[in-house]
Design a protein around this motif. Sequence first.
Motif, PDB file in Angstrom:
ATOM      1  N   ASP A 154      -2.016  43.574  83.837  1.00 50.19           N
ATOM      2  CA  ASP A 154      -2.482  44.474  84.906  1.00 50.19           C
ATOM      3  C   ASP A 154      -3.943  44.868  84.748  1.00 50.19           C
ATOM      4  OD1 ASP A 154       0.090  44.359  85.918  1.00 50.19           O
ATOM      5  OD2 ASP A 154       0.687  46.332  85.167  1.00 50.19           O
ATOM      6  N   GLY A 155      -4.627  44.318  83.732  1.00 45.30           N
ATOM      7  CA  GLY A 155      -6.034  44.608  83.517  1.00 45.30           C
ATOM      8  C   GLY A 155      -6.298  45.974  82.905  1.00 45.30           C
ATOM      9  N   GLU A 156      -5.281  46.564  82.281  1.00 46.58           N
ATOM     10  CA  GLU A 156      -5.436  47.876  81.664  1.00 46.58           C
ATOM     11  C   GLU A 156      -5.862  47.727  80.201  1.00 46.58           C
ATOM     12  OE1 GLU A 156      -1.924  50.332  82.168  1.00 46.58           O
ATOM     13  OE2 GLU A 156      -1.472  49.317  84.054  1.00 46.58           O
ATOM     14  N   LYS A 157      -6.454  48.808  79.675  1.00 52.38           N
ATOM     15  CA  LYS A 157      -6.833  48.836  78.266  1.00 52.38           C
ATOM     16  C   LYS A 157      -5.604  49.192  77.435  1.00 52.38           C
ATOM     17  CE  LYS A 157     -10.615  50.217  76.748  1.00 52.38           C
ATOM     18  NZ  LYS A 157     -11.852  50.762  76.250  1.00 52.38           N
ATOM     19  N   LEU A 158      -5.526  48.626  76.250  1.00 45.81           N
ATOM     20  CA  LEU A 158      -4.454  48.972  75.320  1.00 45.81           C
ATOM     21  C   LEU A 158      -4.739  50.348  74.720  1.00 45.81           C
ATOM     22  CD1 LEU A 158      -3.775  45.576  73.502  1.00 45.81           C
ATOM     23  CD2 LEU A 158      -2.663  46.546  75.517  1.00 45.81           C
ATOM     24  N   PRO A 159      -3.737  50.985  74.116  1.00 44.49           N
ATOM     25  CA  PRO A 159      -3.929  52.333  73.581  1.00 44.49           C
ATOM     26  C   PRO A 159      -4.832  52.414  72.348  1.00 44.49           C
ATOM     27  CG  PRO A 159      -1.646  51.609  73.294  1.00 44.49           C
ATOM     28  CD  PRO A 159      -2.355  50.544  74.058  1.00 44.49           C
ATOM     29  N   PHE A 160      -5.266  51.289  71.828  1.00 46.61           N
ATOM     30  CA  PHE A 160      -6.227  51.259  70.727  1.00 46.61           C
ATOM     31  C   PHE A 160      -7.077  50.019  70.898  1.00 46.61           C
ATOM     32  CE2 PHE A 160      -2.358  49.200  69.278  1.00 46.61           C
ATOM     33  CZ  PHE A 160      -2.790  48.021  68.694  1.00 46.61           C
ATOM     34  N   GLU A 161      -8.266  50.061  70.308  1.00 47.36           N
ATOM     35  CA  GLU A 161      -9.188  48.924  70.379  1.00 47.36           C
ATOM     36  C   GLU A 161      -8.598  47.771  69.577  1.00 47.36           C
ATOM     37  OE1 GLU A 161     -11.983  46.454  71.376  1.00 47.36           O
ATOM     38  OE2 GLU A 161     -12.011  48.508  72.169  1.00 47.36           O
ATOM     39  N   VAL A 204       1.283  59.718  66.791  1.00 46.28           N
ATOM     40  CA  VAL A 204       1.758  58.935  67.923  1.00 46.28           C
ATOM     41  C   VAL A 204       0.614  58.856  68.925  1.00 46.28           C
ATOM     42  CG1 VAL A 204       3.400  58.800  69.833  1.00 46.28           C
ATOM     43  CG2 VAL A 204       4.164  59.615  67.597  1.00 46.28           C
ATOM     44  N   ILE A 205       0.244  57.616  69.325  1.00 47.97           N
ATOM     45  CA  ILE A 205      -0.863  57.465  70.274  1.00 47.97           C
ATOM     46  C   ILE A 205      -0.428  56.848  71.599  1.00 47.97           C
ATOM     47  CG2 ILE A 205      -2.626  57.397  68.471  1.00 47.97           C
ATOM     48  CD1 ILE A 205      -2.788  54.319  68.993  1.00 47.97           C
ATOM     49  N   PHE A 210       3.335  55.561  74.127  1.00 48.49           N
ATOM     50  CA  PHE A 210       4.745  55.250  74.360  1.00 48.49           C
ATOM     51  C   PHE A 210       5.688  56.158  73.571  1.00 48.49           C
ATOM     52  CE2 PHE A 210       2.777  50.750  74.332  1.00 48.49           C
ATOM     53  CZ  PHE A 210       2.176  50.937  75.566  1.00 48.49           C
ATOM     54  N   GLU A 211       5.420  57.452  73.604  1.00 47.27           N
ATOM     55  CA  GLU A 211       6.243  58.408  72.864  1.00 47.27           C
ATOM     56  C   GLU A 211       7.716  58.289  73.235  1.00 47.27           C
ATOM     57  OE1 GLU A 211       6.145  63.066  71.478  1.00 47.27           O
ATOM     58  OE2 GLU A 211       4.684  62.352  72.933  1.00 47.27           O
ATOM     59  N   ASP A 212       7.986  57.852  74.472  1.00 46.82           N
ATOM     60  CA  ASP A 212       9.378  57.700  74.923  1.00 46.82           C
ATOM     61  C   ASP A 212      10.145  56.647  74.133  1.00 46.82           C
ATOM     62  OD1 ASP A 212       7.511  55.901  76.414  1.00 46.82           O
ATOM     63  OD2 ASP A 212       9.368  55.131  77.280  1.00 46.82           O
ATOM     64  N   LEU A 213       9.454  55.805  73.385  1.00 48.79           N
ATOM     65  CA  LEU A 213      10.123  54.774  72.591  1.00 48.79           C
ATOM     66  C   LEU A 213      10.607  55.296  71.240  1.00 48.79           C
ATOM     67  CD1 LEU A 213       7.845  51.657  73.280  1.00 48.79           C
ATOM     68  CD2 LEU A 213      10.044  52.238  74.343  1.00 48.79           C
ATOM     69  N   GLY A 214      10.386  56.567  70.970  1.00 47.64           N
ATOM     70  CA  GLY A 214      10.869  57.155  69.717  1.00 47.64           C
ATOM     71  C   GLY A 214      10.245  56.493  68.506  1.00 47.64           C
ATOM     72  N   CYS A 215      11.103  55.988  67.600  1.00 48.44           N
ATOM     73  CA  CYS A 215      10.578  55.376  66.370  1.00 48.44           C
ATOM     74  C   CYS A 215       9.727  54.145  66.663  1.00 48.44           C
ATOM     75  CB  CYS A 215      11.712  55.046  65.398  1.00 48.44           C
ATOM     76  SG  CYS A 215      12.718  53.640  65.864  1.00 48.44           S
ATOM     77  N   GLU A 216       9.896  53.549  67.852  1.00 52.72           N
ATOM     78  CA  GLU A 216       9.107  52.370  68.206  1.00 52.72           C
ATOM     79  C   GLU A 216       7.827  52.703  68.977  1.00 52.72           C
ATOM     80  OE1 GLU A 216      10.866  48.698  69.364  1.00 52.72           O
ATOM     81  OE2 GLU A 216      12.835  49.294  68.626  1.00 52.72           O
ATOM     82  N   VAL A 261       3.917  53.693  69.503  1.00 57.52           N
ATOM     83  CA  VAL A 261       2.742  53.199  68.780  1.00 57.52           C
ATOM     84  C   VAL A 261       2.137  54.375  68.028  1.00 57.52           C
ATOM     85  CG1 VAL A 261       0.467  52.127  68.981  1.00 57.52           C
ATOM     86  CG2 VAL A 261       2.323  51.422  70.514  1.00 57.52           C
ATOM     87  N   LYS A 262       1.972  54.177  66.727  1.00 58.19           N
ATOM     88  CA  LYS A 262       1.431  55.215  65.867  1.00 58.19           C
ATOM     89  C   LYS A 262       0.169  54.720  65.170  1.00 58.19           C
ATOM     90  CE  LYS A 262       6.110  56.827  64.948  1.00 58.19           C
ATOM     91  NZ  LYS A 262       6.709  55.886  65.905  1.00 58.19           N
ATOM     92  N   ARG A 263      -0.770  55.631  64.998  1.00 62.25           N
ATOM     93  CA  ARG A 263      -1.952  55.353  64.191  1.00 62.25           C
ATOM     94  C   ARG A 263      -1.662  55.896  62.798  1.00 62.25           C
ATOM     95  NH1 ARG A 263      -5.660  58.309  66.656  1.00 62.25           N
ATOM     96  NH2 ARG A 263      -6.250  56.647  68.068  1.00 62.25           N
ATOM     97  N   LEU A 264      -1.666  55.009  61.821  1.00 61.38           N
ATOM     98  CA  LEU A 264      -1.422  55.402  60.434  1.00 61.38           C
ATOM     99  C   LEU A 264      -2.712  55.265  59.644  1.00 61.38           C
ATOM    100  CD1 LEU A 264       1.832  53.367  59.608  1.00 61.38           C
ATOM    101  CD2 LEU A 264       1.669  55.639  60.669  1.00 61.38           C
ATOM    102  N   TYR A 265      -2.867  56.138  58.671  1.00 63.59           N
ATOM    103  CA  TYR A 265      -3.908  55.928  57.678  1.00 63.59           C
ATOM    104  C   TYR A 265      -3.195  55.634  56.367  1.00 63.59           C
ATOM    105  CZ  TYR A 265      -8.002  56.157  54.799  1.00 63.59           C
ATOM    106  OH  TYR A 265      -9.009  55.811  53.935  1.00 63.59           O
TER     107      TYR A 265
END
Length: 188
Positions: A51-58, A145-146, A148-154, A156-160
């Motif tokens: 759809d030409g959208e940006k992903l939630p992270f670079e 969580v950055i 698709f919070e509705d996916l629960g454990c799945e 997308v999370k940013r981890l350090y």
Amino acid sequence: MNNDCEIIEVRAEELKRRAEEFRCGDKILLTGTVYTSRDAAHKRFMKMLDDGEKLPFELENAVIYYAGPTPAPEGKPIGSCGPTTSGRMDRFAPRLLDLGLGGMIGKGERCKEVRDAIVRNKAVYLCAVGGAGALACNCIKSCEVIAFEDLGCESVKRLYVEKFPLIVADDCFGGDIFSQGRAKYAQV
């Protein structure tokens, strides 16, 4: 395949730039930002790209960890966070690699198309120890969580992560620890 005991420390942000230094079998301690993503999130990524959208992270030089962590116990940033089977993301990985993804972390063998995309894009696939998610979480210092919070454990999370122990499974020269390991075993 590297058989010595040297452990290479690398920043996640430098993984792709340094990919030509690594050979399958190398032991890595990874520090830096990685993003969790599994099947459902990958499907959404593909739709966003279509759809030409940006992903939630670079995506450029990013590292995706195929994991669906459990909720954080009190006092910890995350619960158990072991790798999931990487082959389930094989149909998505070549496109993401072609768009700049620097590396992937998971468990298990990858298909030929993914291995070819790793070589073509000078990326790397790292394996984490399956079944050791409770230990792996000790290397994770923060979790946010950055998408698709509705996916629960799945979601997308940013981890350090700090000094996350990994093994180079597929290098940018076509080295594959799974096929090379089987060939070596067959010689015995």
